[in-house]
Write a protein that holds these residues in place. Sequence first.
Motif, PDB file in Angstrom:
ATOM      1  N   ALA A  53      -8.789  15.678 -36.957  1.00 52.90           N
ATOM      2  CA  ALA A  53      -9.738  16.381 -36.237  1.00 52.90           C
ATOM      3  C   ALA A  53     -10.994  16.435 -36.941  1.00 52.90           C
ATOM      4  N   TRP A  54     -10.885  16.263 -37.989  1.00 51.07           N
ATOM      5  CA  TRP A  54     -12.296  16.782 -39.059  1.00 51.07           C
ATOM      6  C   TRP A  54     -13.222  15.289 -38.774  1.00 51.07           C
ATOM      7  N   LYS A  55     -12.744  14.163 -38.441  1.00 48.94           N
ATOM      8  CA  LYS A  55     -13.365  13.108 -38.257  1.00 48.94           C
ATOM      9  C   LYS A  55     -14.324  13.216 -36.864  1.00 48.94           C
TER      10      LYS A  55
ATOM     11  N   GLU B  14       0.298  18.612 -36.724  1.00 49.46           N
ATOM     12  CA  GLU B  14      -0.096  17.161 -36.999  1.00 49.46           C
ATOM     13  C   GLU B  14      -1.248  16.903 -36.661  1.00 49.46           C
ATOM     14  N   GLY B  15      -1.610  17.360 -35.371  1.00 46.62           N
ATOM     15  CA  GLY B  15      -3.008  16.879 -34.809  1.00 46.62           C
ATOM     16  C   GLY B  15      -4.103  17.044 -35.411  1.00 46.62           C
TER      17      GLY B  15
ATOM     18  N   VAL C 245      -7.788  20.143 -44.726  1.00 52.72           N
ATOM     19  CA  VAL C 245      -7.173  19.686 -43.765  1.00 52.72           C
ATOM     20  C   VAL C 245      -5.685  19.855 -43.994  1.00 52.72           C
ATOM     21  N   ARG C 246      -5.278  19.930 -45.136  1.00 57.62           N
ATOM     22  CA  ARG C 246      -3.717  20.172 -45.497  1.00 57.62           C
ATOM     23  C   ARG C 246      -3.402  21.355 -44.989  1.00 57.62           C
ATOM     24  N   VAL C 247      -4.231  22.421 -45.029  1.00 57.59           N
ATOM     25  CA  VAL C 247      -3.865  23.927 -44.664  1.00 57.59           C
ATOM     26  C   VAL C 247      -3.960  23.980 -43.184  1.00 57.59           C
ATOM     27  N   GLN C 248      -5.064  23.454 -42.505  1.00 59.53           N
ATOM     28  CA  GLN C 248      -5.251  23.282 -41.091  1.00 59.53           C
ATOM     29  C   GLN C 248      -4.170  22.597 -40.420  1.00 59.53           C
ATOM     30  N   THR C 249      -3.498  21.547 -41.167  1.00 57.70           N
ATOM     31  CA  THR C 249      -2.169  21.048 -40.277  1.00 57.70           C
ATOM     32  C   THR C 249      -1.238  21.859 -40.597  1.00 57.70           C
ATOM     33  N   GLU C 250      -0.973  22.722 -41.598  1.00 58.64           N
ATOM     34  CA  GLU C 250       0.238  23.664 -41.914  1.00 58.64           C
ATOM     35  C   GLU C 250       0.016  24.570 -40.761  1.00 58.64           C
ATOM     36  N   ILE C 251      -1.053  25.126 -40.400  1.00 55.94           N
ATOM     37  CA  ILE C 251      -1.172  26.221 -39.486  1.00 55.94           C
ATOM     38  C   ILE C 251      -1.121  25.973 -38.009  1.00 55.94           C
TER      39      ILE C 251
END
Length: 231
Positions: A135-137, A130-131, A121-127
């Motif tokens: 999203a994983w939920k 913030e949305g 999730v941290r990497v997804q957010t960096e790329i």
Amino acid sequence: MSLWETDPEFAERMEAFTLKEVVNEPGQQLEPVDRHLAILAALLGCQGLEEFRLAMERALDEGVSAVMVKEVVYQAVDYLGIGRIRPFLNAANDILKQRGIALPLPGQATTTWQNRLEQGVRVQTEIFGEGMKEAWKSGHIQRWLAENCFGDYYTRRGLTLAQREMITFCYLAAQGGCEPQLTAHARGNMRLGNDAAFLVRVVSQCLPYIGYPRSLNAITCIEKAAREDQQ
């Protein structure tokens, strides 16, 4: 038997265009390592196994490490599936063994079974912004995307995050039919500093391997992403 023996006229034009004209086109050049990574990813995307073997040899000769090659192949599983990637992994292993490189290579994982979701999730957010934090939920596929695709692979050593987003762009561009995802990853690349001009250079260097239709589609996605990024 080489194409120079069986198809000399074709080999002359094809190799001159692919290995000289495209590589040296003013304003469309890439650093050698980035160019080779993009080409390897594109060949995975278009399922060009025999050409992958040739391209991998050139990549290793010109500064791409064995770890980098393996990381390109590993990450492709999330975008192409193991059903299409296993032959490439076998080919890569064969070439490395022929070069006397001991396998397995040193491990590159940085996450554990306990923190892979959090780190993904941290990497997804960096790329992507913030949305992505929540999203994983929204479903099990989205959770797998966070913990497996990003948590298991994007967090690995061997390639920078910007390089990982670039090769993902190449997988998607080369396989075709993934234009919504391609546009999204073009935006992700731009957030990491791989701007539109850089992505056009990537497409240009991959064009001989994936053809004009998919290259032109990729350019359209880059342009769309750039417009959306400005809004």
